[in-house]
Motif scaffolding. Sequence first.
Motif, short mmCIF file in Angstrom:
data_model
loop_
_atom_site.label_atom_id
_atom_site.label_comp_id
_atom_site.label_asym_id
_atom_site.label_seq_id
_atom_site.Cartn_x
_atom_site.Cartn_y
_atom_site.Cartn_z
N GLY A 57 87.57 7.94 134.56
CA GLY A 57 86.38 8.59 135.09
C GLY A 57 86.68 9.53 136.23
N THR A 58 85.65 10.30 136.59
CA THR A 58 85.76 11.27 137.69
C THR A 58 85.08 10.71 138.92
N LEU A 59 85.78 10.78 140.03
CA LEU A 59 85.22 10.31 141.29
C LEU A 59 84.17 11.31 141.77
N LYS A 60 82.98 10.83 142.07
CA LYS A 60 81.88 11.69 142.48
C LYS A 60 81.66 11.59 143.99
N GLY A 61 80.80 12.44 144.50
CA GLY A 61 80.50 12.43 145.93
C GLY A 61 81.24 13.52 146.66
N ASP A 62 81.15 13.49 147.97
CA ASP A 62 81.77 14.50 148.82
C ASP A 62 83.25 14.17 148.98
N ALA A 87 81.98 0.09 150.69
CA ALA A 87 83.28 0.53 150.18
C ALA A 87 83.19 1.03 148.73
N ALA A 88 81.95 1.23 148.23
CA ALA A 88 81.76 1.60 146.83
C ALA A 88 82.17 3.04 146.56
N LEU A 89 82.91 3.23 145.47
CA LEU A 89 83.29 4.55 144.99
C LEU A 89 82.47 4.82 143.72
N GLU A 90 81.81 5.97 143.68
CA GLU A 90 81.01 6.32 142.52
C GLU A 90 81.89 7.03 141.49
N VAL A 91 81.86 6.53 140.26
CA VAL A 91 82.72 7.06 139.20
C VAL A 91 81.87 7.39 137.98
N GLN A 92 82.01 8.62 137.50
CA GLN A 92 81.35 9.00 136.25
C GLN A 92 82.31 8.78 135.10
N VAL A 93 81.88 8.02 134.11
CA VAL A 93 82.73 7.63 132.99
C VAL A 93 82.96 8.81 132.05
N ASN A 94 84.23 9.13 131.82
CA ASN A 94 84.59 10.19 130.87
C ASN A 94 85.02 9.61 129.53
N ILE A 95 85.88 8.61 129.59
CA ILE A 95 86.41 7.97 128.38
C ILE A 95 86.53 6.47 128.64
N VAL A 96 86.25 5.67 127.62
CA VAL A 96 86.53 4.24 127.67
C VAL A 96 87.59 3.95 126.62
N GLU A 97 88.73 3.45 127.07
CA GLU A 97 89.85 3.15 126.18
C GLU A 97 89.84 1.65 125.86
N GLU A 98 89.49 1.30 124.63
CA GLU A 98 89.40 -0.10 124.21
C GLU A 98 90.76 -0.58 123.70
N LEU A 99 91.23 -1.70 124.28
CA LEU A 99 92.51 -2.26 123.86
C LEU A 99 92.38 -3.70 123.38
N GLY A 100 91.18 -4.11 123.06
CA GLY A 100 90.97 -5.48 122.59
C GLY A 100 90.73 -6.43 123.74
N SER A 101 91.82 -6.93 124.33
CA SER A 101 91.69 -7.88 125.44
C SER A 101 91.31 -7.18 126.74
N ASP A 102 91.54 -5.88 126.82
CA ASP A 102 91.23 -5.10 128.01
C ASP A 102 90.52 -3.82 127.61
N ALA A 103 89.91 -3.20 128.60
CA ALA A 103 89.37 -1.85 128.41
C ALA A 103 89.60 -1.08 129.70
#
Length: 416
Positions: free
Chosen positions: A357-362, A337-353
């Motif tokens: 990302g863009t979903l890759k594959g067919d 059930a894995a979805l491959e995601v290429q990271v575009n931006i990481v938004e840091e919010l302290g307690s969360d991030a």
Amino acid sequence: MWQDESWLTPSLVRGCVSEDASDTFHNGSSGTYLPVKGCIAMATVTYDHASRIYPGTERPAVDQLNLHVEDGEFLVLVGPSGCGKSTSLRMLAGLEDVNAGRILIGDRDVTDVQPKDRDIAMVFQNYALYPHMSVADNMGFALKIAGTPKAEIRSRVEEAAKILDLTEYLDRKPKALSGGQRQRVAMGRAIVRQPQVFLMDEPLSNLDAKLRVQTRTQIASLQRRLGVTTVYVTHDQTEALTMGDRIAVLKDGLLQQVGTPREMYDSPKNVFVAGFIGSPAMNLGTFTVSDGVAQIGKARIPLSREAAAGLTADDKGKVTLGFRPEALDIVSETDPAALEVQVNIVEELGSDAYVYGTLKGDLAGADLSSAAAGDHEVIVRINPRTAPAKGERIHVSIRQGQEHVFAPSTGLRIGS
């Protein structure tokens, strides 16, 4: 910071006068209140197929609105710009005509009643204070016009000022106050009138972010102590989730769903509500489905029997899936059930991030997007201490039972 309202005098609680000022507070369905003698009951509000059509337009700004607000309830009307939420509030206030249907406050039909006779008080976005009057005169002006004795006006104003922490500012003019203080003066003006219903039209929009967060909790707390039925309009779904007993979502003049904040978040009735409620927004995508299994690239997402049975020929072998950022787990690449995601931006919010990302594959035939991201982009909440770097690829899967399934042909929720 506003003061603790636990000392509230009986004259400001639910518009009543207590027989014994030593009475203790009780908890009721509409908040905390004093047992009183000769109490004027707060009112329910009912929109009964209420419609508003502006001259020169064909589509109603508010279309057949059916909505009931309980006595003492804090109801939030929320939706995007132009959805009809402010028009609905103004119809209740008597500032807009009702072209069809009716509006009731309690058992009284107020559809054709003048605003001044509806026993409501309204708080506006722009404060609407008289610049030449002091804070005390602004708060007591409506009572003065109504012919209330000066001693009673002063008493009510002082009580409201103490609740709102405005006592030291009563002799100042509005220009000498901050935005937050002006908004509290507008709230105080509504409180001293002791109305059956409070109406608030985006009262926090002009405040800065920090003050907005602080003030929204204070308004909600104050409303619960006063126990007055309140209809609150906002475009900010975070305000709606944090303040309201119930939320009503509107779009294009139509009521989409009404329910508690938890119901709206966990069980959105349609794709619009799913994408509107929640921050960041829910990921939504339309994918091919075969034999009860949705295909997202190489991943296979099994649908429940109820959801699979709810699809019809009109859906043309497609299904719309929604999954919130917190419903995605980091998994191994080998997970079916894995979805491959290429990271575009990481938004840091302290307690969360949050990973954007863009979903890759067919993804042939797929249509994936988020209101907070772009096409074929997903948002994933992750542990900020193990956040991936921009450009990395991660694999995520939808936590079992946390997907939301909608019919593409209607946009309506199917399954539990």
